[in-house]
Design an enzyme around this catalytic site. Structure first.
Site, PDB file in Angstrom:
ATOM      1  N   LEU A   1       0.816  -1.215   0.000  1.00 41.42           N
ATOM      2  CA  LEU A   1       0.000   0.000   0.000  1.00 41.42           C
ATOM      3  C   LEU A   1       0.851   1.268   0.000  1.00 41.42           C
ATOM      4  O   LEU A   1       0.309   2.373   0.107  1.00 41.42           O
ATOM      5  CB  LEU A   1      -0.922   0.010   1.226  1.00 41.42           C
ATOM      6  CG  LEU A   1      -1.965  -1.110   1.272  1.00 41.42           C
ATOM      7  CD1 LEU A   1      -2.738  -1.058   2.571  1.00 41.42           C
ATOM      8  CD2 LEU A   1      -2.906  -1.014   0.087  1.00 41.42           C
ATOM      9  N   ARG A   2       2.165   1.116  -0.116  1.00 44.25           N
ATOM     10  CA  ARG A   2       3.023   2.296  -0.113  1.00 44.25           C
ATOM     11  C   ARG A   2       2.751   3.184  -1.325  1.00 44.25           C
ATOM     12  O   ARG A   2       2.896   4.401  -1.262  1.00 44.25           O
ATOM     13  CB  ARG A   2       4.495   1.875  -0.061  1.00 44.25           C
ATOM     14  CG  ARG A   2       5.446   3.040   0.197  1.00 44.25           C
ATOM     15  CD  ARG A   2       6.845   2.547   0.513  1.00 44.25           C
ATOM     16  NE  ARG A   2       6.906   2.038   1.870  1.00 44.25           N
ATOM     17  CZ  ARG A   2       7.759   1.106   2.280  1.00 44.25           C
ATOM     18  NH1 ARG A   2       8.597   0.557   1.422  1.00 44.25           N
ATOM     19  NH2 ARG A   2       7.776   0.730   3.537  1.00 44.25           N
ATOM     20  N   GLY A   3       2.345   2.567  -2.433  1.00 43.12           N
ATOM     21  CA  GLY A   3       2.030   3.347  -3.624  1.00 43.12           C
ATOM     22  C   GLY A   3       0.882   4.313  -3.388  1.00 43.12           C
ATOM     23  O   GLY A   3       0.969   5.500  -3.720  1.00 43.12           O
TER      24      GLY A   3
END
Length: 343
Positions: free
Chosen positions: A280-282
């Site tokens: 979910l870093r994007g």
């Protein structure tokens, strides 16, 4: 102090300039990686931005430039002890640090080590801060980041993740704050970046040599004018640099007030799902960068326009290789943006 080329005088490279301005507004974006041809203004832009930033307040005599208004958890041990005995910490104004991490640097030089002079002359075990200490609250610039030695990459990953540098060696046990904007540059023809470090950069920018005649002539003309009379050239661009400085100050002050509607969150998640990004870093980077961009432009909320502009830098380095699609990562992001948002 040497005269620095004005940020506003840099020709083209709009994506690079936008990305490093975003990182300056919100350091939690995670830094900027600039990959591209030699001689395209990568290091010039970083140093120009640092000269543009207003001075920061730091505790007098602190080796780590601690913020006198920071909570105890954000201070070094010496500043915490001083706060316990003083009503307020004495502070001074100092330029935002920009620290170069050279390729040949030893691990001791980067993370810090035993102060040999104190040990030999006074028999004391004292800590000599390294480059990470100097970079606290500023920028750590790594030229040719793809050629950095693995043991230094490991050290940087630990500090980037925690915001603290922990040194355990030669009988020393030291912990100090080390929060900085990580900026890397390099030429992809000279080798790839380790995936673990690549993922730590919030934004990835591709720069290319200008191909149109007028732009190339303008670059050469301005650089030549700067080298012949740096002071006069800086004075010529002072007003435009001042405008960008005020824009940065306003954006930092208003960042927390910029809202992110649920519809925008949904769009960001849909885009990342369509591209198949890992984790979910994007999404987090995309939202943080879009919010900083909205603050820079004086907008109250984040919309599709901001997501579209920041999608490529935030996501191009997070895509898996697709053996069935030989298009470059930038092309894949642009294609997904067009399908989701329309032309």
């Amino acid at each position: 102090m040497s005269v620095v080329f004005p940020f506003s005088a840099i020709v083209g490279q709009d994506e690079m300039k936008m990305s490093i301005l975003i990182a300056a507004v919100d350091p939690s974006v995670g830094g900027v990686l600039v990959f591209g041809d030699r001689g395209t203004g990568k290091s010039t832009a970083i140093r120009a931005l640092a000269a543009l930033l207003p001075k920061m307040r730091a505790v007098v005599g602190c080796a780590y430039n601690c913020d006198p208004e920071a909570p105890d958890s954000g201070l070094c041990a010496a500043c915490r002890d001083a706060r316990a005995t003083q009503a307020s910490l004495k502070s001074r104004q100092t330029p935002v640090p920009v620290v170069d991490l050279p390729l040949g640097a030893t691990e001791d030089r980067v993370i810090g080590a035993l102060d040999l002079e104190s040990a030999l002359t006074r028999g004391e075990k004292a800590f000599e801060p390294g480059l990470l200490a100097r970079a606290h609250r500023g920028f750590l610039y790594i030229d040719e980041a793809n050629l950095l030695e693995d043991h230094l990459v490991d050290a940087l990953l630990d500090v980037a993740a925690s915001g603290q540098n922990v040194v355990e060696r030669e009988g020393l046990s030291v912990r100090h704050p080390a929060r900085f904007v990580l900026v890397g540059s390099g030429n992809p023809e000279e080798g790839e970046l380790r995936p673990q470090l690549l993922d730590r950069f919030g934004l990835s920018v591709e720069v290319k040599t200008p191909e149109d005649l007028e732009t190339r002539m303008t670059v050469v003309r301005r650089r030549d004018e700067f080298e012949r009379d740096p002071e006069a050239f800086v004075a010529k661009w002072k007003r435009k640099d001042g405008k960008i400085r005020r824009q940065l100050e306003s954006a930092k002050a208003n960042l927390r007030d910029v809202t992110v509607p649920d519809a925008t969150l949904e769009r960001a998640a849909q885009l990342c799902m369509a591209l198949g990004t890992d984790g979910l870093r994007g999404e987090l980077t995309l939202i943080r960068a879009a919010r900083a961009l909205a603050a820079l432009e004086g907008d109250d909320s984040v919309g599709d326009t901001h997501l579209k502009r920041i999608a490529a830098p935030a996501l191009r380095h997070r895509l898996r290789r697709n053996p069935l699609d030989d298009a470059g990562s930038t092309t894949r992001v642009e294609r997904a943006v067009e399908e989701l948002f329309g032309a």
